[in-house]
Design a protein around this motif. Structure first.
Motif: not given
Ligand code: AKG
Length: 273
Positions: A209, A103, A118, A226, A116, A113, A133, A220
């Protein structure tokens, strides 16, 4: 290595569904990850795409399964401690890498974003499911720090998946409608973490998130890794996203296979060098 979480961090993860772990990735591994991200931006994989296809400014780029085609990402996956940490937090004897997902929000990219979970995009159900993350740039609220709804993993509710790209829809009708979190932010316990390279944010795959856009002149660049544990079982969701190639599993099968490789214990490391 056998990683032992601090009792406070473990309690926070179990209670809130999210915890920030500071200084987990060495500067050398952060550099390797940053190189891999920049290479994947320049030469995306078969599922690489820009999410901001609506003509909005900047670039919001995503890619997946980069470890299968990028040497730096694969080296990171083999050498980083995330599999060890995932196994410890999931209380699982093994950890399998289910997905790496990029991302990147370049400077002045207002794309958000969406809220949602995951899990409803992912290839497995179970309790032993988590994600890290990992950003290679310092991240502030203004540059797009992810926001997490504390305890949203706890009830077990699965919500319909939302497309990051408005042109992509998922059919996950069996799941609940996501509440209007943005419209009722005061009703939720929302947390975000400003991070430095080396810090990681660990979430349960059911933790809801979202992330704001990048409203700064800094990059960024982030990747989510995962992981699944031994209780995870392969699932094929209705018109859900598919892995980079078919894993040859039947729904209900344990996950370990060549595209969901074991990364912990390291003696069973199945990501090729
Ligand atoms: O970094 C983002 O903007 C979204 C990250 C995210 O939604 C995720 O890791 O599932």
């Amino acid at each position: 290595m056998v990683y032992t979480p601090s009792s406070t961090e473990l309690a926070t993860f179990n209670r809130d569904g999210v915890v920030c772990l500071r200084g987990v990735i060495t500067p050398a591994l952060t550099d390797i990850l940053a190189k891999g991200i920049d290479e994947c931006l320049a030469r995306p994989g078969p599922k690489g795409r820009n999410f901001n296809t609506d003509g909005s400014p900047g670039r919001f780029a995503g890619d997946v399964f980069m470890w299968t085609f990028n040497d730096h990402i694969r080296q990171f996956v083999r050498e980083c401690p995330l599999g060890d940490i995932a196994a410890a937090y999931m209380s699982s004897a093994r950890a399998m890498l289910m997905l790496d997902q990029m991302f990147v929000k370049e400077p002045n990219t207002p794309s958000k974003s969406p809220w949602h979970q995951d899990q409803t995009y992912m290839y497995a159900d179970g309790e032993q499911l988590c994600s890290f993350w990992v950003a290679v740039d310092p991240v502030t609220r203004e540059s797009g720090a992810v926001e997490w709804v504390k305890t949203s993993h706890a009830s077990g509710t699965l919500y319909k998946a939302t497309g990051f790209d408005p042109n992509i829809t998922y059919e996950t009708d069996d799941y609940a409608d996501l509440p209007d979190i943005e419209g009722h932010r005061q009703s939720y316990d929302i947390v975000s973490f400003e991070t430095q390279p080396g810090d990681v944010i660990l979430n349960h795959l059911r933790t809801v998130h979202a992330a704001p856009g990048n409203h700064t002149t800094r990059r960024r660049r982030a990747i989510a890794f995962r992981y699944a544990g031994d209780d995870a079982r392969y699932v094929v969701r209705k018109k859900g996203s598919r892995p980079i190639r078919e894993p040859g599993l039947q729904p209900g099968d344990p996950l370990a296979c060549d595209i969901f490789p074991v990364v912990y214990p390291r003696s069973q490391m199945a990501v090729p060098a």
